[in-house]
Motif scaffolding. Structure first.
Motif, PDB file in Angstrom:
ATOM      1  N   VAL A 251       9.196   5.392 -16.203  1.00  0.00           N
ATOM      2  CA  VAL A 251      10.507   5.989 -16.484  1.00  0.00           C
ATOM      3  C   VAL A 251      10.405   6.920 -17.684  1.00  0.00           C
ATOM      4  O   VAL A 251      10.937   8.046 -17.677  1.00  0.00           O
ATOM      5  N   GLN A 252       9.686   6.479 -18.721  1.00  0.00           N
ATOM      6  CA  GLN A 252       9.487   7.322 -19.904  1.00  0.00           C
ATOM      7  C   GLN A 252       8.689   8.569 -19.556  1.00  0.00           C
ATOM      8  O   GLN A 252       8.986   9.671 -20.041  1.00  0.00           O
ATOM      9  N   GLU A 253       7.670   8.420 -18.704  1.00  0.00           N
ATOM     10  CA  GLU A 253       6.861   9.568 -18.300  1.00  0.00           C
ATOM     11  C   GLU A 253       7.700  10.569 -17.506  1.00  0.00           C
ATOM     12  O   GLU A 253       7.539  11.790 -17.665  1.00  0.00           O
ATOM     13  N   MET A 254       8.618  10.064 -16.683  1.00  0.00           N
ATOM     14  CA  MET A 254       9.499  10.953 -15.924  1.00  0.00           C
ATOM     15  C   MET A 254      10.412  11.731 -16.859  1.00  0.00           C
ATOM     16  O   MET A 254      10.632  12.938 -16.678  1.00  0.00           O
ATOM     17  N   GLU A 255      10.920  11.065 -17.887  1.00  0.00           N
ATOM     18  CA  GLU A 255      11.779  11.736 -18.857  1.00  0.00           C
ATOM     19  C   GLU A 255      11.003  12.807 -19.612  1.00  0.00           C
ATOM     20  O   GLU A 255      11.511  13.901 -19.878  1.00  0.00           O
ATOM     21  N   GLN A 256       9.749  12.506 -19.947  1.00  0.00           N
ATOM     22  CA  GLN A 256       8.919  13.490 -20.636  1.00  0.00           C
ATOM     23  C   GLN A 256       8.640  14.692 -19.738  1.00  0.00           C
ATOM     24  O   GLN A 256       8.627  15.841 -20.198  1.00  0.00           O
ATOM     25  N   ALA A 257       8.418  14.420 -18.446  1.00  0.00           N
ATOM     26  CA  ALA A 257       8.168  15.512 -17.508  1.00  0.00           C
ATOM     27  C   ALA A 257       9.388  16.410 -17.369  1.00  0.00           C
ATOM     28  O   ALA A 257       9.270  17.632 -17.257  1.00  0.00           O
ATOM     29  N   ARG A 258      10.566  15.821 -17.410  1.00  0.00           N
ATOM     30  CA  ARG A 258      11.799  16.603 -17.250  1.00  0.00           C
ATOM     31  C   ARG A 258      12.038  17.570 -18.396  1.00  0.00           C
ATOM     32  O   ARG A 258      12.730  18.573 -18.236  1.00  0.00           O
ATOM     33  N   ILE A 259      11.474  17.246 -19.572  1.00  0.00           N
ATOM     34  CA  ILE A 259      11.649  18.155 -20.705  1.00  0.00           C
ATOM     35  C   ILE A 259      10.423  19.063 -20.886  1.00  0.00           C
ATOM     36  O   ILE A 259      10.297  19.761 -21.886  1.00  0.00           O
ATOM     37  N   GLY A 260       9.530  19.037 -19.871  1.00  0.00           N
ATOM     38  CA  GLY A 260       8.424  19.978 -19.858  1.00  0.00           C
ATOM     39  C   GLY A 260       7.142  19.523 -20.504  1.00  0.00           C
ATOM     40  O   GLY A 260       6.244  20.338 -20.729  1.00  0.00           O
ATOM     41  N   SER A 261       6.991  18.228 -20.807  1.00  0.00           N
ATOM     42  CA  SER A 261       5.771  17.746 -21.436  1.00  0.00           C
ATOM     43  C   SER A 261       4.600  17.845 -20.452  1.00  0.00           C
ATOM     44  O   SER A 261       4.671  17.276 -19.351  1.00  0.00           O
ATOM     45  N   PRO A 262       3.521  18.555 -20.806  1.00  0.00           N
ATOM     46  CA  PRO A 262       2.369  18.650 -19.897  1.00  0.00           C
ATOM     47  C   PRO A 262       1.784  17.285 -19.541  1.00  0.00           C
ATOM     48  O   PRO A 262       1.427  17.036 -18.387  1.00  0.00           O
ATOM     49  N   LEU A 263       1.683  16.388 -20.538  1.00  0.00           N
ATOM     50  CA  LEU A 263       1.162  15.047 -20.263  1.00  0.00           C
ATOM     51  C   LEU A 263       2.104  14.275 -19.349  1.00  0.00           C
ATOM     52  O   LEU A 263       1.671  13.535 -18.461  1.00  0.00           O
ATOM     53  N   GLY A 264       3.410  14.444 -19.589  1.00  0.00           N
ATOM     54  CA  GLY A 264       4.384  13.787 -18.736  1.00  0.00           C
ATOM     55  C   GLY A 264       4.296  14.276 -17.300  1.00  0.00           C
ATOM     56  O   GLY A 264       4.346  13.486 -16.351  1.00  0.00           O
ATOM     57  N   LEU A 265       4.157  15.590 -17.126  1.00  0.00           N
ATOM     58  CA  LEU A 265       4.040  16.168 -15.778  1.00  0.00           C
ATOM     59  C   LEU A 265       2.787  15.662 -15.074  1.00  0.00           C
ATOM     60  O   LEU A 265       2.827  15.336 -13.878  1.00  0.00           O
ATOM     61  N   GLN A 266       1.664  15.579 -15.810  1.00  0.00           N
ATOM     62  CA  GLN A 266       0.429  15.092 -15.212  1.00  0.00           C
ATOM     63  C   GLN A 266       0.551  13.631 -14.812  1.00  0.00           C
ATOM     64  O   GLN A 266       0.099  13.231 -13.730  1.00  0.00           O
ATOM     65  N   SER A 267       1.188  12.826 -15.663  1.00  0.00           N
ATOM     66  CA  SER A 267       1.366  11.403 -15.352  1.00  0.00           C
ATOM     67  C   SER A 267       2.231  11.223 -14.116  1.00  0.00           C
ATOM     68  O   SER A 267       1.941  10.377 -13.259  1.00  0.00           O
ATOM     69  N   VAL A 268       3.296  12.013 -14.007  1.00  0.00           N
ATOM     70  CA  VAL A 268       4.180  11.922 -12.843  1.00  0.00           C
ATOM     71  C   VAL A 268       3.428  12.321 -11.572  1.00  0.00           C
ATOM     72  O   VAL A 268       3.578  11.683 -10.521  1.00  0.00           O
ATOM     73  N   ARG A 269       2.615  13.370 -11.654  1.00  0.00           N
ATOM     74  CA  ARG A 269       1.819  13.780 -10.483  1.00  0.00           C
ATOM     75  C   ARG A 269       0.855  12.666 -10.072  1.00  0.00           C
ATOM     76  O   ARG A 269       0.706  12.359  -8.887  1.00  0.00           O
ATOM     77  N   ASP A 270       0.215  12.039 -11.056  1.00  0.00           N
ATOM     78  CA  ASP A 270      -0.710  10.938 -10.747  1.00  0.00           C
ATOM     79  C   ASP A 270       0.037   9.759 -10.124  1.00  0.00           C
ATOM     80  O   ASP A 270      -0.450   9.132  -9.173  1.00  0.00           O
ATOM     81  N   ASN A 271       1.223   9.445 -10.672  1.00  0.00           N
ATOM     82  CA  ASN A 271       2.023   8.343 -10.131  1.00  0.00           C
ATOM     83  C   ASN A 271       2.453   8.624  -8.696  1.00  0.00           C
ATOM     84  O   ASN A 271       2.449   7.725  -7.837  1.00  0.00           O
ATOM     85  N   LEU A 272       2.846   9.876  -8.436  1.00  0.00           N
ATOM     86  CA  LEU A 272       3.264  10.255  -7.081  1.00  0.00           C
ATOM     87  C   LEU A 272       2.097  10.140  -6.113  1.00  0.00           C
ATOM     88  O   LEU A 272       2.256   9.649  -4.977  1.00  0.00           O
ATOM     89  N   LEU A 273       0.906  10.562  -6.537  1.00  0.00           N
ATOM     90  CA  LEU A 273      -0.271  10.477  -5.674  1.00  0.00           C
ATOM     91  C   LEU A 273      -0.586   9.026  -5.338  1.00  0.00           C
ATOM     92  O   LEU A 273      -0.866   8.693  -4.172  1.00  0.00           O
ATOM     93  N   MET A 274      -0.528   8.138  -6.346  1.00  0.00           N
ATOM     94  CA  MET A 274      -0.778   6.718  -6.090  1.00  0.00           C
ATOM     95  C   MET A 274       0.272   6.136  -5.151  1.00  0.00           C
ATOM     96  O   MET A 274      -0.037   5.316  -4.289  1.00  0.00           O
ATOM     97  N   MET A 275       1.518   6.574  -5.320  1.00  0.00           N
ATOM     98  CA  MET A 275       2.599   6.083  -4.467  1.00  0.00           C
ATOM     99  C   MET A 275       2.369   6.474  -3.011  1.00  0.00           C
ATOM    100  O   MET A 275       2.515   5.654  -2.094  1.00  0.00           O
ATOM    101  N   GLU A 276       1.976   7.739  -2.788  1.00  0.00           N
ATOM    102  CA  GLU A 276       1.772   8.217  -1.418  1.00  0.00           C
ATOM    103  C   GLU A 276       0.536   7.588  -0.796  1.00  0.00           C
ATOM    104  O   GLU A 276       0.516   7.295   0.405  1.00  0.00           O
ATOM    105  N   GLN A 277      -0.522   7.379  -1.594  1.00  0.00           N
ATOM    106  CA  GLN A 277      -1.709   6.707  -1.084  1.00  0.00           C
ATOM    107  C   GLN A 277      -1.404   5.275  -0.677  1.00  0.00           C
ATOM    108  O   GLN A 277      -1.958   4.755   0.292  1.00  0.00           O
ATOM    109  N   ASP A 278      -0.497   4.634  -1.419  1.00  0.00           N
ATOM    110  CA  ASP A 278      -0.130   3.251  -1.132  1.00  0.00           C
ATOM    111  C   ASP A 278       0.695   3.138   0.149  1.00  0.00           C
ATOM    112  O   ASP A 278       0.795   2.068   0.737  1.00  0.00           O
ATOM    113  N   GLU A 279       1.288   4.265   0.579  1.00  0.00           N
ATOM    114  CA  GLU A 279       2.109   4.267   1.799  1.00  0.00           C
ATOM    115  C   GLU A 279       1.267   4.281   3.062  1.00  0.00           C
ATOM    116  O   GLU A 279       1.760   3.957   4.141  1.00  0.00           O
ATOM    117  N   ASP A 280       0.003   4.694   2.938  1.00  0.00           N
ATOM    118  CA  ASP A 280      -0.858   4.822   4.117  1.00  0.00           C
ATOM    119  C   ASP A 280      -1.300   3.446   4.629  1.00  0.00           C
ATOM    120  O   ASP A 280      -1.480   2.513   3.849  1.00  0.00           O
TER     121      ASP A 280
END
Length: 280
Positions: A251-280
């Motif tokens: 949740v904190q990483e998502m908030e950081q991504a929303r305000i443009g934090s590069p680390l936050g954006l990277q963490s959200v992308r990694d979380n999304l990738l893990m989420m989609e891989q887990d769906e397979d």
């Protein structure tokens, strides 16, 4: 301190020099604390903030004696890898320190100021010490830089507060409390606490299984085997606590991504990738 050496042989009074440094096997951290507190004016109420990787019983005994001579508030941050030692010494630590925090920390600093004044008033004595020594007692050469420079003190105190407030856990929140104070439960009273609730709570702070077993007076091998069984209540409680904490971080990483934090954006992308891989 080495009885053949006086601290005045190594250090000058704080009022005479703004910064000084040493490498010596004659001075312990406790010596620096006592020497620093002795230079605060009568009527002041010092606050001593410390960070350390580890802490020892011998140091605590020395600090307890220092507090009898120089009343002060003591706050410490200890590395979470020292959790086993913290738990063993907890009854002693909580009687010496007013606040104890646990986090990822390898720094060793000492900050002292007068709580009766604004920390940054020009006439207030602010002392910053960066040392190589943990809150232990040894006989090896250790180094330290001691400064009353306002900017150095301000920067370190700001970082200390950030670490304490945002990246650590208050130790008393991790140990069950009864009417007599905080205690590590024994085998006789472990049935009186919610074992699964405590496992979930401690796991939410990312406390290792071996340390959870120590806090709850459980056999670490049995607890580890129980947690490894996905069908057991121990495993469900442990995974539930760990997962809730991971969600809070995301949740904190998502908030950081929303305000443009590069680390936050990277963490959200990694979380999304893990989420989609887990769906397979």
């Amino acid at each position: 301190m080495n009885h053949d050496t006086l601290i005045s042989d190594i250090l000058k009074p704080l009022s005479e020099v703004k910064s000084q440094a040493y490498i010596s096997d004659a001075i312990q951290v406790a010596d620096i604390i006592e020497w620093t507190l002795s230079q605060f004016p009568e009527g002041s109420m010092p606050v001593v903030c410390q960070t350390t990787f580890s802490i020892s019983e011998e140091f605590l005994r020395r600090l307890n004696n220092i507090k009898k001579r120089f009343p002060a508030k003591f706050v410490v941050i200890i590395d979470r890898k020292a959790m086993g030692k913290i738990i063993q010494l907890w009854s002693f630590i909580r009687n010496v320190y007013d606040e104890v925090y646990v986090g990822d920390n390898h720094s060793k600093i000492l900050l002292v100021t007068d709580s009766k004044k604004n920390s940054y008033e020009s006439d207030n004595l602010n002392v910053a010490v960066v040392t190589s020594q943990n809150l232990t007692r040894g006989n090896r050469h250790e180094s330290a830089v001691i400064s009353t420079d306002p900017e150095i003190f301000y920067n370190l105190m700001t970082d200390f507060k950030t670490l304490k407030n945002e990246k650590t856990i208050l130790m008393k929140e991790m140990i069950p409390e009864n009417e007599g104070g905080y205690v590590v439960p024994s085998s006789n009273d472990s049935e009186d606490i919610d074992i699964f609730g405590e496992i979930e709570r401690l796991a939410s702070f990312f406390v290792p299984i071996s340390d959870i077993a120590t806090v709850l007076d459980l056999d670490p091998v049995t607890l580890r085997d129980s947690i490894a069984d996905p069908e057991s209540q121990y495993s469900l409680a442990y995974r539930r606590g760990k997962t809730k904490a991971k969600i809070a971080i995301r949740v904190q990483e998502m908030e950081q991504a929303r305000i443009g934090s590069p680390l936050g954006l990277q963490s959200v992308r990694d979380n999304l990738l893990m989420m989609e891989q887990d769906e397979d």
